[in-house]
Motif scaffolding. Structure first.
Motif: not given
Length: 258
Positions: A195-196, A202-203, A209-210
């Protein structure tokens, strides 16, 4: 963990429950280096036979309130620990006896595979892959991107590991007759190192995930049952030899104490 043990013991006693009634645990560590020591105490408290499902996450130094090193929350089904063990009039209260008499909705069941398989990572425990309440609500253990047969992280970085995590979750659900389409809720943890580097990650996480939910992690319905074989006779109805031997020992202890 000593403080947690005392707090939990008091809480359980107040509602007539025991550590064996716990069906799910979220375990948070400030440092993964604490895992071995904490897991030793965890095992002693919750036991290793038919244990709760678990999600263990190292959240980083200073992330837990009050500078704590360990924190947990848990879900309890009172009487379920006794329910899953051999019947004993001296130990079963009226609630457990009533639950045993219901042939349609088992109070609780576990999926606790302890042997290397082709479909789900072995439990490095103690925890169960899943705990099911009333034959309808499944508490699924946390998954990481492990390749089940080799028990090593899949190649391809965090993206491949995230996809594999969904595949592992779908495989466990398939073994229980479910799928990712049945999920009511879930949590996805991403390493702070990933993330950093880019908040926009996150997108991409959301997209993966979807897609995994839409295709059930790439697992076809019924795949596990078709490929796992019939263990109903081989291991006395349990999923593997390790669980079968544990339950045989437990039944022997109950018979000798009853």
């Amino acid at each position: 963990f000593g403080t947690l043990r005392q707090v939990l013991t008091n809480l359980f006693g107040g509602v007539g429950a025991t550590p064996q009634d716990v069906v799910y645990v979220h375990l948070y560590l400030s440092n993964i280096g604490h895992f071995a020591k904490i897991n030793k105490h965890y095992s002693a408290f919750f036991g290793t036979v038919l244990p709760p499902s678990r999600s263990c996450v190292a959240v980083g130094k200073g992330a837990l309130p009050g500078g704590r090193r360990v924190m947990l929350d848990c879900m309890i089904q009172r009487g379920s620990g006794r329910y899953m063990r051999p019947a004993c009039d001296d130990r079963d209260d009226e609630f457990v006896k009533a639950a045993r008499s219901n042939p349609h909705h088992p109070l609780r069941s576990t999926l606790h595979v302890q042997s290397i398989s082709h479909w789900a990572p072995v439990c490095v425990g103690p925890y169960s892959q899943a705990n099911t309440i009333r034959a309808g609500v499944i508490f699924l253990a946390g998954q990481i991107g492990l390749d089940p047969p080799s028990m090593t992280l899949v190649d391809g970085g965090w993206r491949a590991q995230l996809k594999q995590s969904w595949t592992n979750a779908a495989s466990v659900l398939d073994a229980l007759g479910g799928s990712l389409a049945d999920c009511l809720s879930g949590l996805v943890y991403i390493s702070s190192d990933v993330v950093s580097k880019n908040d926009a990650v996150w997108n991409e996480v959301s997209k993966i995930c979807r897609q995994s939910l839409q295709v059930n992690g790439g697992v076809s319905a019924g795949y596990i049952d078709e490929n796992a074989g019939d263990y109903s006779d081989k291991y006395g109805g349990y999923e593997d030899e390790g669980t079968w031997r544990e339950m045989c020992k437990l039944e022997g202890n109950d018979e000798s104490n009853g």
